[in-house]
Design a protein around this motif. Structure first.
Motif, short mmCIF file in Angstrom:
data_model
loop_
_atom_site.label_atom_id
_atom_site.label_comp_id
_atom_site.label_asym_id
_atom_site.label_seq_id
_atom_site.Cartn_x
_atom_site.Cartn_y
_atom_site.Cartn_z
N HIS A 15 0.98 -1.29 0.06
CA HIS A 15 -0.20 0.11 0.14
C HIS A 15 0.78 1.52 0.02
N ASP A 16 0.15 2.35 -0.46
CA ASP A 16 0.71 3.45 -0.60
C ASP A 16 1.84 3.61 0.66
N GLU A 17 1.58 3.55 2.17
CA GLU A 17 1.95 4.28 3.59
C GLU A 17 3.31 3.20 3.43
N ASP A 18 3.49 1.94 2.24
CA ASP A 18 4.33 1.30 2.57
C ASP A 18 5.59 1.77 2.19
N TYR A 19 5.89 2.33 0.55
CA TYR A 19 7.13 2.87 0.20
C TYR A 19 7.75 4.33 0.94
N LEU A 20 6.65 4.97 2.18
CA LEU A 20 7.38 5.58 3.34
C LEU A 20 7.26 4.45 3.83
N SER A 25 12.93 3.21 7.44
CA SER A 25 13.38 1.52 7.41
C SER A 25 15.07 1.98 6.99
N ILE A 26 15.61 2.03 5.51
CA ILE A 26 16.40 2.45 5.06
C ILE A 26 16.98 3.40 5.14
N TYR A 27 16.86 4.13 5.58
CA TYR A 27 17.66 5.42 6.09
C TYR A 27 17.54 5.23 7.45
N VAL A 411 17.25 -5.93 8.91
CA VAL A 411 18.56 -6.70 9.37
C VAL A 411 17.74 -5.46 10.92
N ASP A 412 19.27 -5.98 11.72
CA ASP A 412 19.68 -4.97 12.82
C ASP A 412 20.31 -3.78 12.32
N CYS A 416 17.87 -3.43 4.09
CA CYS A 416 18.91 -3.48 3.07
C CYS A 416 18.57 -4.41 2.19
N PHE A 417 19.11 -4.20 1.38
CA PHE A 417 19.29 -5.10 0.17
C PHE A 417 21.00 -6.22 0.13
#
Length: 467
Positions: A15-20, A25-27, A411-412, A416-417
């Motif tokens: 859903h849209d909010e998942d993008y944010l 989380s990446i940040y 991850v902790d 990430c990827f």
């Protein structure tokens, strides 16, 4: 209750909010890999690896491609979406570290002497906007939009001056390395246009034209039933590819060179600039192949390419349709000729006909980077939707986003990827932090899609900023 992010995947479950949420989380993961410099922040390039890649040509810790300059762009987008000033403060901290520590003219002088003795024997790939010092200027100009500190403009100007002082001027124009792709000297054309746009000083337009004139002088007519003009931007035999072969695509080939001519024409209005763009487009169209309802451009062309590269194509940004389309999109914009928009649409269809974004292929693998992987397709299809208002492109962007989120790892520290950035070294699986190689890219790509859906404009990536 909606399932939590990563519990399930697929277009219907994201859903849209998942993008944010994914971007935040990446940040968090990127920030967990920060390094406190004496003047600000930079980041580990490939955390967790036994070998630190930050000393490699493309993966420098301060660069736009893999380093902190690119990560700063991701932070700016986070600020634009959330309006939380802490993200802009992070970007400023990155810039302060760059201002005090990025090398000057001596960097170029050293690379001109040593690059051909390194593992990466294409000098321009060491020195261009993506991997060299001037990528920091892209971040400086981006932040200047929000903080009008004259030091940021002065820094960007100084980076341009360093390039000029290390370059050679000839009757055909100006060059630094004689490598002419956008990843090399070709990128300087766009950089000086950026300085011209901000300062309105015509000397920067003159410099952009100087570098473009030299590149234009190296064009070759294809002949043998192939229309248009191509550019042997680099000696690819130095990196193990057939002598005389070329990359046709954006980052290292004729598509990118045509694009710089088209962008320059918008500001400079010289007939040869438009002709250079048209001839590059004619060449690419001539060598393209039909794929279902779409078309694709070969990864490699010319020379003795042999069976190893026959009918093989990248699908992403650096060599694939997502980058090649920029030339045709720009030509449509400046000429109004719908033929160019039609080619753009056919290239987009080529990506989908090949099974992307859900399926991998020879030219779309688990790199998870904006440069050559699925994350860059989010940005591409979103941009195409803005141009055409065709819902199928918005759906394609969402499909790419769903796959990117599904392929990420918790991850902790955050998200990430794990993938292999180098297509030929598939056992070398790592995580990267950068904008074009690592997690900052998918984070930034997801934010652009989220911004579109929430009517929040974000800073465009460098290449798209000229459209």
């Amino acid at each position: 209750m909606r399932p939590k992010l990563r519990t399930v995947s697929g277009l219907n479950n994201i859903h849209d909010e998942d993008y944010l949420e994914a971007s935040l989380s990446i940040y968090n993961w990127i920030l967990s890999n920060k390094v406190e410099g004496k003047d600000g922040l930079y980041f580990k390039v490939n955390p967790g690896s036994e070998e630190d890649y930050s000393t490699r040509a493309v993966h420098g810790k301060y660069g736009l491609y893999s380093g902190s300059a690119g990560i700063g762009i991701f932070f700016v987008r986070l600020y634009e979406i959330t309006e939380d000033k802490k993200y802009l403060d992070h970007a400023v901290s990155v810039l302060e570290e760059l201002i005090e520590n990025v090398p000057g003219k001596e960097f170029y002088e050293h690379k001109l002497k040593t690059a051909l003795q390194s593992d990466l024997k294409v000098t321009g790939w060491h020195t261009g906007i993506y991997s060299g010092p001037s990528g920091a200027g892209i971040l400086a100009l981006t932040i200047y939009e929000y903080i009008q500190d004259k030091r940021y403009i002065e820094f960007a100007i100084k980076l341009g001056k360093d390039i000029v002082e290390a370059s050679t001027e000839t009757s055909d124009g100006r060059y630094l390395t004689k490598d002419t792709d956008v990843f090399s000297d070709g990128g300087y054309v766009l950089y000086f246009i950026s300085l011209y746009k901000v300062t309105k000083d015509s000397k920067y337009l003159d410099l952009a034209r100087d570098y473009a004139r030299y590149i234009y002088s190296t064009g070759k007519r294809a002949g043998a039933g192939i229309e248009g003009t191509y550019y042997e931007a680099n000696d690819l035999s130095r990196v193990g590819l057939p002598k005389g072969s070329i990359f046709p695509g954006f980052s290292h080939g004729t598509a990118g060179i045509g694009y710089i001519f088209a962008v320059l024409y918008e500001y400079d209005k010289k007939d040869w600039e438009l002709e250079g763009a048209r001839q590059a487009a004619a060449f690419l169209e001539s060598i393209s192949l039909e794929l279902g309802s779409g078309r694709v451009v070969p990864y490699l062309w010319g020379g003795e390419t042999g069976e190893d590269f026959k009918d093989k194509f990248y699908l992403g940004f650096c060599h694939g349709p997502a980058g090649t389309s920029l030339l045709f999109t720009k030509l449509f914009e400046i000429t109004g000729e719908h033929h160019y928009l039609d080619i753009t649409k056919e290239l987009a269809s080529g990506i989908l006909e090949a099974g992307a974004p859900e399926l991998n292929s020879w030219g779309l693998w688990n790199s998870y980077c904006t440069c050559c992987g699925t994350p860059g397709l989010i940005e591409y299809f979103e941009q195409l939707y803005e141009i055409t208002a065709d819902e199928k492109y918005l759906t394609a962007a969402k499909r790419a986003a769903a796959r990117v989120i599904a392929d990420s790892s918790e991850v902790d520290g955050g998200r990430c990827f794990f993938g292999h950035w180098d297509r030929t070294d598939h056992r070398n699986v790592q995580t990267y932090t950068g904008l074009y190689t690592g997690a900052a890219g998918p984070g930034a790509n997801l934010l652009r899609l989220y911004g579109l859906l929430k009517n929040k404009k974000v800073t465009t990536l460098w290449e798209y900023s000229y459209l």
